[in-house]
Design an enzyme around this catalytic site. Structure first.
Site, mmCIF file in Angstrom:
data_model
loop_
_atom_site.group_PDB
_atom_site.id
_atom_site.type_symbol
_atom_site.label_atom_id
_atom_site.label_comp_id
_atom_site.label_asym_id
_atom_site.label_seq_id
_atom_site.Cartn_x
_atom_site.Cartn_y
_atom_site.Cartn_z
ATOM 1 N N PRO A 35 0.815 -1.211 0.000
ATOM 2 C CA PRO A 35 0.000 0.000 0.000
ATOM 3 C C PRO A 35 0.854 1.269 0.000
ATOM 4 O O PRO A 35 1.835 1.374 0.730
ATOM 5 C CB PRO A 35 -0.821 -0.117 1.290
ATOM 6 C CG PRO A 35 -0.111 -1.106 2.137
ATOM 7 C CD PRO A 35 0.664 -1.992 1.220
ATOM 8 N N HIS A 36 0.452 2.203 -0.858
ATOM 9 C CA HIS A 36 1.173 3.471 -0.980
ATOM 10 C C HIS A 36 0.258 4.473 -1.656
ATOM 11 O O HIS A 36 -0.742 4.099 -2.263
ATOM 12 C CB HIS A 36 2.447 3.293 -1.812
ATOM 13 C CG HIS A 36 2.170 2.824 -3.204
ATOM 14 N ND1 HIS A 36 1.840 1.509 -3.488
ATOM 15 C CD2 HIS A 36 2.128 3.490 -4.376
ATOM 16 C CE1 HIS A 36 1.632 1.391 -4.793
ATOM 17 N NE2 HIS A 36 1.787 2.585 -5.359
ATOM 18 N N ALA A 37 0.604 5.738 -1.521
ATOM 19 C CA ALA A 37 -0.140 6.812 -2.174
ATOM 20 C C ALA A 37 0.871 7.765 -2.802
ATOM 21 O O ALA A 37 2.087 7.557 -2.708
ATOM 22 C CB ALA A 37 -1.029 7.527 -1.159
#
Length: 148
Positions: A67-69
């Site tokens: 998960p990353h943004a």
């Protein structure tokens, strides 16, 4: 074994038997980075919002999520945290569910994380090592596999 170990401390690694849902998993894996000031709450919120709107883009393989943004969504510095969920949690990722290990990373720009991602890719592509990681039974075992 420097690689990924350079980016981790025991405080950035968590192990739980189970969580109620994928949102709990995202919040849990993000907590060390949030506590250290590597990310803002908006970074975690962006991951959840992005997953809800475009699906589980960060579930890359069976059992594994990254998960990353985007940097501008709340990443303040380079960071990596890991959460192992012994019983896994569903992310609506079809054949890649249940997710059992999450590697959350943050980067304040578009290129400073390249070395960290390269180190992480070395771990993820090592089938024997990933088998050991995925069968770890507690946080101590997980830490030994990742940071020694």
């Amino acid at each position: 074994m420097a690689g990924i170990a350079a980016w981790l401390t025991p405080d950035r690694i968590a192990f739980v038997n189970e969580l109620s849902d994928w949102k709990s998993a995202i919040n849990k894996v993000g907590q060390p980075l949030l506590s250290e000031g590597a990310i803002k709450q908006s970074y975690i919120d962006a991951i959840i919002s992005n997953k809800e709107s475009i699906g589980p883009y960060f579930v890359l393989a069976p059992y594994i999520a990254l998960p990353h943004a985007r940097p501008e969504e709340g990443a303040l510095s380079l960071g990596l945290s890991i959460l192992m969920i012994k019983n896994g949690v569903n992310f609506d990722a079809e054949e890649n569910d249940p997710v059992r290990i999450l590697f959350m990373f943050s980067a304040p720009d578009s290129d400073s994380h390249i070395e960290m991602i390269t180190d992480l890719a070395e771990v993820l592509s090592d089938e024997e090592r990933m088998e050991q990681i995925l069968t770890a039974s507690n946080k101590d075992e997980l830490c030994k596999l990742l940071i020694q």
